[in-house]
Enzyme design. Sequence first.
Site, mmCIF file in Angstrom:
data_model
loop_
_atom_site.group_PDB
_atom_site.id
_atom_site.type_symbol
_atom_site.label_atom_id
_atom_site.label_comp_id
_atom_site.label_asym_id
_atom_site.label_seq_id
_atom_site.Cartn_x
_atom_site.Cartn_y
_atom_site.Cartn_z
ATOM 1 N N SER A 196 0.868 -1.178 0.000
ATOM 2 C CA SER A 196 0.000 0.000 0.000
ATOM 3 C C SER A 196 0.900 1.223 0.000
ATOM 4 O O SER A 196 2.063 1.149 0.416
ATOM 5 C CB SER A 196 -0.876 0.005 1.267
ATOM 6 O OG SER A 196 -1.507 1.262 1.457
ATOM 7 N N TYR A 213 -2.304 -0.462 10.674
ATOM 8 C CA TYR A 213 -2.218 -0.830 9.258
ATOM 9 C C TYR A 213 -0.921 -0.295 8.651
ATOM 10 O O TYR A 213 -0.189 -1.025 7.961
ATOM 11 C CB TYR A 213 -3.431 -0.260 8.524
ATOM 12 C CG TYR A 213 -3.466 -0.516 7.040
ATOM 13 C CD1 TYR A 213 -3.831 -1.764 6.528
ATOM 14 C CD2 TYR A 213 -3.151 0.494 6.129
ATOM 15 C CE1 TYR A 213 -3.873 -1.995 5.164
ATOM 16 C CE2 TYR A 213 -3.189 0.272 4.764
ATOM 17 C CZ TYR A 213 -3.546 -0.971 4.280
ATOM 18 O OH TYR A 213 -3.586 -1.196 2.928
#
Length: 251
Positions: A136, A149
Site C-alpha cells: 500500500s 495498518y
Amino acid sequence: MEQPVALVTGAGRGIGAGVAAALSNEGYAVALTSRSRDQLEETAARCAGPTLVLPTDLTAPGAIEEVVDRVEQEWAAPQVVVANAGAGVSASVDRTTDEQWQQMLDLNLTAPFRLLRRTIPAMKQAEHGRIVVVASVAAKLGEPYISAYTASKHGVLGLVRSAAAELARTGVTVNAVCPGYVDTPMTAQTVQGIVDKTGRTPEQALAALEAKSPLHRLITVEEVVEAVLTCVRNSGMTGQGINVDGGGLQS
C-alpha cells in the site's frame, strides 16, 4: 505439471481475483487461497486454465505450510507467489487495541513473511522465482487513524527490500506493489467506516478518498494488476515498491 505454477493469496475478490485471472491468461496454473471457498470458486470460474481452490485462514498456525505443501503435491512448487491477502483497521493511536494491532501484524506482515520463508527455497533451487507483495502507499507514508495498518505495511515493504537484496543473484526477484485507494470491497468498507464515524454521506466519504489522488478517482483493479504483471515479467526489477496511486506519492 507442465504449466508454470502461481500461488495467489487473498484471491477471493478485488485485486487478488484480478491477479489470479490475469496470471491464468498468461498461461499459469493458479492456486487460489482466501478464507471464503465461495469467493474462490467465483475467481476460479474467471480463470482460463487449471486452478486449485484452497480456502484457509493464513494467520492460523501452520496454514501457510499446509497450503504450499498442497500445491507442491498436486502440481509443483510455485514459480510465482503473489502475497495479496490483507486487511485494514481504522482507529486513533490511543484507541487502537492490542487485538487490532495484532490482527494487522498477523495478516499484513507475518503471513507474507511465512509465505516467503516457505516458498523461497524451491525458487532458489530452480534459480527462478517471482515474489510480489501487494502492500500500500501506507508502506511509505503515514496517515492519521491507521497506525496499525501503516506499521504492518511499512514492515512488509522492509521485508521485501531485505529479501530482494538477499536473493539478488539467485534468479529470484521480490517486489511490492503499493496502491492507493482502489475500487474494491476493502475501500467500500473504508467508506462505510467514515460514514459511521463522521456522519458524512457515502458520496461525501468517497469523494474524500478520491481527493487524495491527483486523478481525483479511485485506482482500478486492472491498474494494480498491470503493475503486478510487470513485476512478474521483468527479471531486472527487484526490491522495488511500485506506487499505483495516481501520482499522490511521487518517488
